[in-house]
Design an enzyme around this catalytic site. Sequence first.
Site, mmCIF file in Angstrom:
data_model
loop_
_atom_site.group_PDB
_atom_site.id
_atom_site.type_symbol
_atom_site.label_atom_id
_atom_site.label_comp_id
_atom_site.label_asym_id
_atom_site.label_seq_id
_atom_site.Cartn_x
_atom_site.Cartn_y
_atom_site.Cartn_z
ATOM 1 N N CYS A 15 0.800 -1.235 0.000
ATOM 2 C CA CYS A 15 0.000 0.000 0.000
ATOM 3 C C CYS A 15 0.829 1.280 0.000
ATOM 4 C CB CYS A 15 -0.924 0.012 1.212
ATOM 5 S SG CYS A 15 -2.068 -1.367 1.206
HETATM 6 N N1 LIG Z 1 -2.787 -5.947 2.078
HETATM 7 C C1 LIG Z 1 -3.258 -4.883 2.708
HETATM 8 O O1 LIG Z 1 -2.944 -4.679 3.883
HETATM 9 C C2 LIG Z 1 -4.192 -3.899 2.021
HETATM 10 C C3 LIG Z 1 -4.824 -2.934 2.820
HETATM 11 C C4 LIG Z 1 -5.722 -2.053 2.227
HETATM 12 C C5 LIG Z 1 -5.941 -2.105 0.855
HETATM 13 N N2 LIG Z 1 -5.303 -3.037 0.090
HETATM 14 C C6 LIG Z 1 -5.621 -3.053 -1.332
HETATM 15 O O2 LIG Z 1 -6.437 -4.183 -1.605
HETATM 16 C C7 LIG Z 1 -6.158 -4.692 -2.916
HETATM 17 C C8 LIG Z 1 -5.779 -6.160 -2.841
HETATM 18 O O3 LIG Z 1 -4.612 -6.277 -2.064
HETATM 19 P P1 LIG Z 1 -4.157 -7.632 -1.379
HETATM 20 O O4 LIG Z 1 -3.097 -7.278 -0.401
HETATM 21 O O5 LIG Z 1 -5.341 -8.414 -0.920
HETATM 22 O O6 LIG Z 1 -3.509 -8.383 -2.644
HETATM 23 P P2 LIG Z 1 -3.150 -9.943 -2.765
HETATM 24 O O7 LIG Z 1 -2.124 -10.036 -3.825
HETATM 25 O O8 LIG Z 1 -2.888 -10.514 -1.409
HETATM 26 O O9 LIG Z 1 -4.495 -10.610 -3.265
HETATM 27 C C9 LIG Z 1 -5.040 -10.399 -4.506
HETATM 28 C C10 LIG Z 1 -5.663 -11.701 -4.967
HETATM 29 O O10 LIG Z 1 -6.276 -11.437 -6.226
HETATM 30 C C11 LIG Z 1 -6.033 -12.528 -7.091
HETATM 31 N N3 LIG Z 1 -6.186 -12.049 -8.456
HETATM 32 C C12 LIG Z 1 -5.332 -11.351 -9.210
HETATM 33 N N4 LIG Z 1 -5.861 -11.060 -10.405
HETATM 34 C C13 LIG Z 1 -7.113 -11.570 -10.381
HETATM 35 C C14 LIG Z 1 -8.162 -11.592 -11.329
HETATM 36 N N5 LIG Z 1 -8.038 -11.019 -12.518
HETATM 37 N N6 LIG Z 1 -9.298 -12.224 -10.974
HETATM 38 C C15 LIG Z 1 -9.408 -12.820 -9.781
HETATM 39 N N7 LIG Z 1 -8.450 -12.820 -8.837
HETATM 40 C C16 LIG Z 1 -7.316 -12.206 -9.151
HETATM 41 C C17 LIG Z 1 -4.655 -13.009 -6.730
HETATM 42 O O11 LIG Z 1 -4.460 -14.354 -7.099
HETATM 43 C C18 LIG Z 1 -4.672 -12.824 -5.189
HETATM 44 O O12 LIG Z 1 -5.134 -13.981 -4.539
HETATM 45 C C19 LIG Z 1 -5.075 -3.797 -3.482
HETATM 46 O O13 LIG Z 1 -5.680 -2.784 -4.215
HETATM 47 C C20 LIG Z 1 -4.439 -3.208 -2.232
HETATM 48 O O14 LIG Z 1 -3.835 -1.960 -2.498
HETATM 49 C C21 LIG Z 1 -4.446 -3.944 0.644
#
Ligand SMILES: NC(=O)c1ccc[n+]([C@@H]2O[C@H](COP(=O)([O-])OP(=O)(O)OC[C@H]3O[C@@H](n4cnc5c(N)ncnc54)[C@H](O)[C@@H]3O)[C@@H](O)[C@H]2O)c1
Length: 428
Positions: free
Chosen positions: A260
């Site tokens: 992030c």
């Molecule tokens: N990790 C955090 O602490 C956090 C906090 C707030 C916001 N976010 C935001 O949330 C969003 C997701 O982050 P995350 O940390 O969960 O990422 P992540 O990489 O842990 O998870 C994303 C998931 O999406 C899947 N994926 C990718 N492309 C895909 C598609 N086309 N269709 C279906 N699934 C798909 C991946 O396989 C993965 O399992 C981002 O925008 C991030 O900035 C993350």
Amino acid sequence: MKIGIVGLGYVGLPLSLQFARSGVEVLGMDIDSTKVKTLNEGKSYIKHIETSEVEEQVSSGHFEASTDFQRVREVEAVIICVPTPLSKCREPDLSYVLSTGRAIAPHFAKGTLIILESTTYPGTTDEDLRAVLEEGSGLKAGIDFHLAFSPEREDPGNGNSHVHKIPKLVGGYTPLCRDRAAALYRNAITTVVPVSSCRVAEAAKLLENIFRSVNIAMVNELKLVYADMGIDIWEVIEAAKTKPFGFMPFYPGPGLGGHCIPIDPFYLTWKAREFDQHTRFIELAGEVNTAMPDYIVKRVSEALNKREKSINQSKILILGLAYKANVDDERESPSYRLLEKLKQNGGIVAYYDPYVPVIRHTREHSQWAGTESVKWDQATIAQFDVVIVATAHDCINYHELAEWAQCIVDTRNAMARVPMANGKVWKA
Ligand SMILES: NC(=O)c1ccc[n+]([C@@H]2O[C@H](COP(=O)([O-])OP(=O)(O)OC[C@H]3O[C@@H](n4cnc5c(N)ncnc54)[C@H](O)[C@@H]3O)[C@@H](O)[C@H]2O)c1
């Protein structure tokens, strides 16, 4: 009620489990078939999510994972939690969000509610995502289906932070879209905060992350200034923190990490250009924070120099590969920058992290894929010329570190709790 959650990662999985615990039937969707298989077997693949939590929801029939996007026709709402990284040229990469939109568009039914949670610039939901959803479905947002944005707020590694207790912002494409999304979240989240549009919700999430990035940069800069004055920034922060109003502590470190804070602010930088605006605070914070690993390398060099050694040919251990204490997430971790920079200078580098036993294959760090964490024992730790505390996991025994290591460069003030370590420790 049955909903779909697309992207079963650090955000989508805990959210799925929270809805499932609240009695909502959840169909989790992901393109990663290994994750889907693991979850359907009732197992967790994320350290801070217990396998028992997944097992409970799978066996109760409240949670099921699938790679089949046609199944969105079974659900009345879809929440999208896929990655929003930066491209090589540090521009927003919306490809995951848009490909999800394209994958679900031909299949969702009229009347479905679609919510984006991925962090992004204002306009993504009502411009970019809406366009692919309308094109692929032949339906109109706000009329035939509902569309909203609700940013995820997560505090990984904080055992006191629970998804259902974190207030949830919700902005809709129309007031009806917003109200429907707010009603959905009220099933699982205690406090839901409606705002006037998707763009306000998108902008609020960016403000939260820019706030962190700028303040971390500020203490990182003050760390250097105060260090030259012989003042310890950590003691200064503890002192300032006693002020009961108008101050919030931020802590210095070896640089920003995670999915992030190093990334999201630049989504706004990019979008602001369209409006002839420059995000100078964001750029400056980025500059200060990305220079931190160089400062740590300089301190390592000074520490070795004192012992008549150089980085070149010294054995150097990075303690903590994860970007943050007590998590197993090493995305964007500054520890990678340290490994790379020290290796470039001739250092013989290794890492120790109980939560990252081996480095997975990723596009960004392919050269480290397969590298394993060293073991935690006296013989192993004592052979390193210097140990850099890059991430201060609570599970590490800092007394043993103080006893075993020849020299320690501490970027997290972790050794403050071990008075006997004085003389060996270089704050950085
Ligand atoms: N990790 C955090 O602490 C956090 C906090 C707030 C916001 N976010 C935001 O949330 C969003 C997701 O982050 P995350 O940390 O969960 O990422 P992540 O990489 O842990 O998870 C994303 C998931 O999406 C899947 N994926 C990718 N492309 C895909 C598609 N086309 N269709 C279906 N699934 C798909 C991946 O396989 C993965 O399992 C981002 O925008 C991030 O900035 C993350």
